[in-house]
Scaffold this motif. Sequence first.
Motif, PDB file in Angstrom:
ATOM      1  N   MET A 199       0.821 -10.804  -5.829  1.00  0.00           N
ATOM      2  CA  MET A 199       0.528  -9.390  -5.591  1.00  0.00           C
ATOM      3  C   MET A 199       0.880  -9.003  -4.162  1.00  0.00           C
ATOM      4  O   MET A 199       1.469  -7.945  -3.915  1.00  0.00           O
ATOM      5  N   ALA A 200       0.537  -9.861  -3.211  1.00  0.00           N
ATOM      6  CA  ALA A 200       0.849  -9.578  -1.807  1.00  0.00           C
ATOM      7  C   ALA A 200       2.351  -9.503  -1.588  1.00  0.00           C
ATOM      8  O   ALA A 200       2.854  -8.623  -0.875  1.00  0.00           O
ATOM      9  N   ARG A 201       3.098 -10.430  -2.197  1.00  0.00           N
ATOM     10  CA  ARG A 201       4.550 -10.411  -2.054  1.00  0.00           C
ATOM     11  C   ARG A 201       5.133  -9.129  -2.632  1.00  0.00           C
ATOM     12  O   ARG A 201       6.018  -8.493  -2.037  1.00  0.00           O
ATOM     13  N   ALA A 202       4.636  -8.694  -3.796  1.00  0.00           N
ATOM     14  CA  ALA A 202       5.119  -7.455  -4.411  1.00  0.00           C
ATOM     15  C   ALA A 202       4.785  -6.247  -3.536  1.00  0.00           C
ATOM     16  O   ALA A 202       5.601  -5.318  -3.395  1.00  0.00           O
ATOM     17  N   LEU A 203       3.610  -6.256  -2.935  1.00  0.00           N
ATOM     18  CA  LEU A 203       3.217  -5.147  -2.061  1.00  0.00           C
ATOM     19  C   LEU A 203       4.088  -5.082  -0.808  1.00  0.00           C
ATOM     20  O   LEU A 203       4.457  -3.993  -0.352  1.00  0.00           O
ATOM     21  N   MET A 204       4.430  -6.232  -0.245  1.00  0.00           N
ATOM     22  CA  MET A 204       5.305  -6.234   0.935  1.00  0.00           C
ATOM     23  C   MET A 204       6.691  -5.713   0.562  1.00  0.00           C
ATOM     24  O   MET A 204       7.304  -4.948   1.321  1.00  0.00           O
ATOM     25  N   ASP A 205       7.200  -6.111  -0.605  1.00  0.00           N
ATOM     26  CA  ASP A 205       8.492  -5.591  -1.070  1.00  0.00           C
ATOM     27  C   ASP A 205       8.427  -4.079  -1.271  1.00  0.00           C
ATOM     28  O   ASP A 205       9.361  -3.343  -0.932  1.00  0.00           O
ATOM     29  N   GLU A 206       7.312  -3.613  -1.828  1.00  0.00           N
ATOM     30  CA  GLU A 206       7.140  -2.177  -2.029  1.00  0.00           C
ATOM     31  C   GLU A 206       7.118  -1.434  -0.688  1.00  0.00           C
ATOM     32  O   GLU A 206       7.733  -0.371  -0.540  1.00  0.00           O
ATOM     33  N   GLY A 207       6.420  -2.024   0.282  1.00  0.00           N
ATOM     34  CA  GLY A 207       6.384  -1.413   1.608  1.00  0.00           C
ATOM     35  C   GLY A 207       7.763  -1.339   2.239  1.00  0.00           C
ATOM     36  O   GLY A 207       8.136  -0.318   2.841  1.00  0.00           O
ATOM     37  N   ASP A 208       8.548  -2.414   2.126  1.00  0.00           N
ATOM     38  CA  ASP A 208       9.910  -2.425   2.665  1.00  0.00           C
ATOM     39  C   ASP A 208      10.756  -1.314   2.045  1.00  0.00           C
ATOM     40  O   ASP A 208      11.502  -0.608   2.736  1.00  0.00           O
ATOM     41  N   ALA A 209      10.639  -1.172   0.720  1.00  0.00           N
ATOM     42  CA  ALA A 209      11.433  -0.154   0.023  1.00  0.00           C
ATOM     43  C   ALA A 209      11.046   1.253   0.477  1.00  0.00           C
ATOM     44  O   ALA A 209      11.898   2.129   0.663  1.00  0.00           O
ATOM     45  N   LYS A 210       9.766   1.482   0.684  1.00  0.00           N
ATOM     46  CA  LYS A 210       9.322   2.810   1.118  1.00  0.00           C
ATOM     47  C   LYS A 210       9.730   3.092   2.560  1.00  0.00           C
ATOM     48  O   LYS A 210      10.010   4.246   2.911  1.00  0.00           O
ATOM     49  N   VAL A 211       9.759   2.074   3.395  1.00  0.00           N
ATOM     50  CA  VAL A 211      10.230   2.267   4.775  1.00  0.00           C
ATOM     51  C   VAL A 211      11.693   2.692   4.781  1.00  0.00           C
ATOM     52  O   VAL A 211      12.103   3.578   5.541  1.00  0.00           O
ATOM     53  N   GLU A 212      12.509   2.066   3.932  1.00  0.00           N
ATOM     54  CA  GLU A 212      13.920   2.440   3.861  1.00  0.00           C
ATOM     55  C   GLU A 212      14.089   3.889   3.423  1.00  0.00           C
ATOM     56  O   GLU A 212      15.048   4.553   3.817  1.00  0.00           O
ATOM     57  N   LYS A 213      13.140   4.385   2.625  1.00  0.00           N
ATOM     58  CA  LYS A 213      13.188   5.776   2.175  1.00  0.00           C
ATOM     59  C   LYS A 213      12.456   6.725   3.132  1.00  0.00           C
ATOM     60  O   LYS A 213      12.285   7.905   2.835  1.00  0.00           O
ATOM     61  N   LYS A 214      11.996   6.192   4.266  1.00  0.00           N
ATOM     62  CA  LYS A 214      11.254   6.978   5.265  1.00  0.00           C
ATOM     63  C   LYS A 214       9.908   7.479   4.727  1.00  0.00           C
ATOM     64  O   LYS A 214       9.334   8.427   5.261  1.00  0.00           O
ATOM     65  N   ASP A 215       9.410   6.843   3.689  1.00  0.00           N
ATOM     66  CA  ASP A 215       8.078   7.183   3.168  1.00  0.00           C
ATOM     67  C   ASP A 215       7.075   6.266   3.867  1.00  0.00           C
ATOM     68  O   ASP A 215       6.578   5.283   3.298  1.00  0.00           O
ATOM     69  N   PHE A 216       6.758   6.591   5.109  1.00  0.00           N
ATOM     70  CA  PHE A 216       5.920   5.715   5.914  1.00  0.00           C
ATOM     71  C   PHE A 216       4.470   5.719   5.440  1.00  0.00           C
ATOM     72  O   PHE A 216       3.781   4.699   5.555  1.00  0.00           O
ATOM     73  N   ALA A 217       4.005   6.841   4.903  1.00  0.00           N
ATOM     74  CA  ALA A 217       2.630   6.884   4.392  1.00  0.00           C
ATOM     75  C   ALA A 217       2.478   5.930   3.205  1.00  0.00           C
ATOM     76  O   ALA A 217       1.501   5.178   3.105  1.00  0.00           O
ATOM     77  N   GLY A 218       3.469   5.959   2.296  1.00  0.00           N
ATOM     78  CA  GLY A 218       3.434   5.044   1.167  1.00  0.00           C
ATOM     79  C   GLY A 218       3.580   3.596   1.593  1.00  0.00           C
ATOM     80  O   GLY A 218       2.921   2.698   1.056  1.00  0.00           O
ATOM     81  N   ALA A 219       4.447   3.362   2.588  1.00  0.00           N
ATOM     82  CA  ALA A 219       4.633   2.002   3.095  1.00  0.00           C
ATOM     83  C   ALA A 219       3.342   1.477   3.712  1.00  0.00           C
ATOM     84  O   ALA A 219       2.980   0.309   3.535  1.00  0.00           O
ATOM     85  N   LEU A 220       2.634   2.349   4.427  1.00  0.00           N
ATOM     86  CA  LEU A 220       1.395   1.912   5.064  1.00  0.00           C
ATOM     87  C   LEU A 220       0.365   1.482   4.024  1.00  0.00           C
ATOM     88  O   LEU A 220      -0.326   0.472   4.201  1.00  0.00           O
ATOM     89  N   ARG A 221       0.270   2.234   2.939  1.00  0.00           N
ATOM     90  CA  ARG A 221      -0.681   1.851   1.886  1.00  0.00           C
ATOM     91  C   ARG A 221      -0.345   0.474   1.323  1.00  0.00           C
ATOM     92  O   ARG A 221      -1.236  -0.351   1.095  1.00  0.00           O
ATOM     93  N   ALA A 222       0.936   0.223   1.113  1.00  0.00           N
ATOM     94  CA  ALA A 222       1.351  -1.069   0.554  1.00  0.00           C
ATOM     95  C   ALA A 222       1.095  -2.200   1.548  1.00  0.00           C
ATOM     96  O   ALA A 222       0.573  -3.265   1.185  1.00  0.00           O
ATOM     97  N   TYR A 223       1.461  -1.989   2.802  1.00  0.00           N
ATOM     98  CA  TYR A 223       1.266  -3.036   3.818  1.00  0.00           C
ATOM     99  C   TYR A 223      -0.218  -3.328   4.033  1.00  0.00           C
ATOM    100  O   TYR A 223      -0.624  -4.486   4.218  1.00  0.00           O
TER     101      TYR A 223
END
Length: 332
Positions: free
Chosen positions: A41-65
């Motif tokens: 789950m942690a690995r999937a969340l980090m991947d999700e955060g990386d993807a959101k950072v690339e899309k400039k969705d920093f709020a979403g990335a923060l939730r995942a991280y």
Amino acid sequence: MGSERARGRARRTLVAWLLGFTTILAADAVAFAQSKTERDMARALMDEGDAKVEKKDFAGALRAYRAAHAIMGVPSTGIEVARTEEKLGHLVEAHKAALEVTRLPEKPGEPKPFTEAREAAKKLAAELEPRIPMLTVVVQGVPESAPVEVKIDGVLVPSETARAAQPVNPGKHEVSAAATGLPPVSKEIEIAEAQRQKVTLALGDAAAADDGSDTGRRVSPLVYVGFGVGGAGLIAGAVTGALSLARAGTVKDLCPAGTCPTQAALDEATPVNDSAKTLANVSNVAFALAVVGVGVGVAGIFLSGGEPKKSPETTSIRLNIGPTGIGLVGRF
């Protein structure tokens, strides 16, 4: 963006390494996840955060991280929380998250990415500290020893630190104060990065004495009157001057070289010439009045500060132009 992808690949490699490492150190519940499900789950969340950072969705990335860090609790997840908080302009939260990473217990033989994350967190915390704005709330109208409830953006400031400078994020904030038996007061302020600002809130008798006007430098009515007269004089001078030149041109056409060829031309040119002279005099007076008005306005700037401030709406001036001269009509 390439660096974000590289960090993502490094994190995924690290998580895979942790799968084996946690088998040896499974008893350490602080540094590593307890089950394969949690690690996945942690690995999937980090991947999700990386993807959101690339899309400039920093709020979403923060939730995942944050979710991944809650599971793993290691420096490499914590540093991503701190970096993303900074991207969102949350300097206070970013500084706190970076400090928390530096304070995570260092384990013997821990992987190099953990050490690198700690060093990055130390550097980030040092860079953020001078950038964080500081807000000091001064409450008037109550004794120093009296209990006062101070809130910033609706969050209660601990009483023991309420009179000290508070770290806040750049931007707009609502500051309020209340004391027993007195109505609360609030004020909206805006503070910039690295700024040190003091806001005063008046309670009780101090609030009654405060007229609610701007606490900065008061502007004398002479400023409004002087520059108003100056501007009106310039406009009037320009208009009447142009009219005078136009009528002088008409006289010149009727009487070339100052000589009228016929009596009819003379009769027609005389009133036009008189009007041109009158307008020229009016123009000269208007320009002189403009100079005086500007002088009064400048003097008003130097005299501002001591008397109650009038709003521009209560001070008005109008320039009247007539066939025999000009006049001022004002309300002060």
